[in-house]
Design a protein around this motif. Sequence first.
Motif, PDB file in Angstrom:
ATOM      1  N   THR A 191      -0.118  -1.526  -2.484  1.00 17.47           N
ATOM      2  CA  THR A 191       0.549  -1.281  -1.155  1.00 17.47           C
ATOM      3  C   THR A 191       0.926  -2.286  -1.361  1.00 17.47           C
ATOM      4  OG1 THR A 191      -1.811  -2.216  -0.767  1.00 17.47           O
ATOM      5  CG2 THR A 191      -1.860   0.180  -0.450  1.00 17.47           C
ATOM      6  N   PHE A 193      -0.523  -5.479  -0.133  1.00 24.33           N
ATOM      7  CA  PHE A 193      -1.151  -6.367   0.134  1.00 24.33           C
ATOM      8  C   PHE A 193      -1.266  -7.785   0.091  1.00 24.33           C
ATOM      9  CE2 PHE A 193      -5.300  -8.920   1.266  1.00 24.33           C
ATOM     10  CZ  PHE A 193      -4.943  -8.191   2.558  1.00 24.33           C
ATOM     11  N   PRO A 196       3.484  -9.587  -0.181  1.00 29.38           N
ATOM     12  CA  PRO A 196       3.971  -8.678   1.029  1.00 29.38           C
ATOM     13  C   PRO A 196       5.607  -9.171   0.624  1.00 29.38           C
ATOM     14  CG  PRO A 196       2.998 -10.559   1.674  1.00 29.38           C
ATOM     15  CD  PRO A 196       2.314 -10.367   0.466  1.00 29.38           C
ATOM     16  N   LYS A 485       4.042  -0.379   4.566  1.00 29.71           N
ATOM     17  CA  LYS A 485       2.954  -1.137   5.042  1.00 29.71           C
ATOM     18  C   LYS A 485       1.782  -0.880   5.570  1.00 29.71           C
ATOM     19  CE  LYS A 485       6.707  -4.596   4.460  1.00 29.71           C
ATOM     20  NZ  LYS A 485       7.295  -6.312   4.432  1.00 29.71           N
ATOM     21  N   THR A 488      -1.729  -1.754   4.273  1.00 27.41           N
ATOM     22  CA  THR A 488      -1.965  -3.127   5.009  1.00 27.41           C
ATOM     23  C   THR A 488      -2.437  -3.166   5.794  1.00 27.41           C
ATOM     24  OG1 THR A 488      -0.144  -3.966   5.729  1.00 27.41           O
ATOM     25  CG2 THR A 488       0.162  -4.080   3.049  1.00 27.41           C
TER      26      THR A 488
END
Length: 644
Positions: A191, A193, A196, A485, A488
């Motif tokens: 994802t 996290f 970024p 996002k 996250t």
Amino acid sequence: MFAFNRFSAQMLLLVLAASLLLWVSCRAPARPGRRADTPTHQALRDYQQHLGGLDSAVARLTRHVAASRPMKEQQAAFLAARRAWKRVELWAEYYSPSAAKALNGPALFEVEEFDQQQRLHAPEGLQVLETYFYPDPYGPARRTEVLEQLAFVRSTLLGLRHTAASLTPTDRQLFDAARLEVFRVIALGVTGFDTPASPGLVPETAAALAGVAAAVAPYRGRLPAHPAGRLDSLLRAAQAYLRRHPEAAAFDRLEFIAAYANPLSQRLWEAQQALGITPFAEVRALRPDAASLFAPNAFEPMAFAPTTTAAVPAARAALGRLLFFDPVLSGNGSRSCASCHQPARAFTDGQARSLAFAGAGAVGRNAPTLLNAALQRGQRHDGRLFYLEDQAADVLHNPTEMHGSPTAAAGLLGRSPAYQKAFGQAFDRDPAGAVTGAEVQAALAAYVRSLVRLQAPLDAYMRGQRQALSPTARRGAAVFLGKGKCATCHFLPLLNGTVPPGFERTEYEVLGTPAHPNSRRLDTDPGRGGATGIEWQQHAFKTPTLRNIALTAPYMHQGTFRTLADVIEFYDQGGGAGQGLAVPNQTLPADPLHLTRAEKADLRAFLEQALTDTTGLYQAAPARLPAFSAGLAHLNARPVGGRY
């Protein structure tokens, strides 16, 4: 980014620590053959070797920065260091979680909640380093800051290597750590996290899975052919898929999780069982015997209870169900818990803020869903309460909500022969005993813990039912897991702020929610800051679950947004700060997401179609409530659920 003045001290510490480590290694040479034949120690040696590789990668990056090498070379060295970290992440996170957080924690400022001086702690480690290289490279004036961060990383790594030299892992721990790393890859790795801004997500995922493969490789000769072959085949297939899709922007995260990562944790569990390695018996939020994050019974609600030493009788939740729908718990005998938490609305009420007791205005905040409320560490929007038992008492006492008390309710319930019998069964005691306020709280909490619902179409899809999600919802999942996002903060699989893979704490975020839609004024609710007194936590709120979000409008802690389209637009613009509000502590990135109209529509379809689970909702209310004897016969006419 704040500049730090620790460079010289940290470099001195680095030299001293390196000298000490070298001295220890010379004074205590390895003894050949000592436990060398056990799989755990073979895997441990691989970990120690790759820790050395990580240290070398960070040293190479340090030399590139110190020599002002071309930025492309520095970025390549940084990405190599990130991959080297992912290769050892499994062991570091399991055996040295504090060091792992220091090395790869979020690049966010923090304040310890019990620090009365409210000192702001600056982030350090690899994610902070990422901000110097991506999306925009740092300038020459900031080179000293980068070197300071690298010195911190190297000094932390020395401690990690020292710890590794004293580890004595067990088979059970190793397989536990391996599955947790797969869970970490699913919920945090793919994802973005902890990546970024940098482009290395897919290669880092491959490195993490290589670490998993290396950890269990020494067991290959002990495994029966069938589970060994299934595990090896899936590991190779997962790596092949990652090689075929190296770019993060085009990486199909949903497909990777459903076809490779989720089955991989199941293969690891299968191998563990084939080897006769029993799981831990401790009570965890994510059960130690969970084969996958999306297994039907993967989560244990009792992990968030004040006492987890004994199973709760089913009769206690059944009693709590009666109490939840009984208006006698309120101060005026009119409203019940179900007045504001209606099953058909996923246990919300459809109001921006619920009607206050006796119709006197409105309560302070929106009524959140109670579905899966048991699977989070904090209760209330500001997390000021730890346990559902405390939540029950707080609501009963609150003059704008129920305006009663557990003790007063207990005194009244004890005058019902039917309730007396139910309390005796629920708490395994003589029904003639007095009903207590603590029992009322415990029964209500037991009922809420029974409201775990993890049977949404997304769950079915992850369990192999590929028709469970429409093409539109699958495209929306790609936005949710990638460009948007969303995952996250709303972590898979619970879609709330309970942090994987340990699921032991719940996160709070500052979004900069406006007082009203399109308002240029920040909502005044202090949120968690009001509960803790910490200025940096002003306007922070618990990250709620997105499961059943199609049923729980309006949204945000005070119901600011009426539709999901409004919420998506708010996030797309970068929250309050992105819209020009002054929110210095906003944790949501203020940069716009630049979602297209089609991406927004697909994302909304995913939220509405993939996350709704109405299992048993329309049969939640009891047909009737327990009767009272002659002296209180007038109560027998009370309606199930009370009145709003």
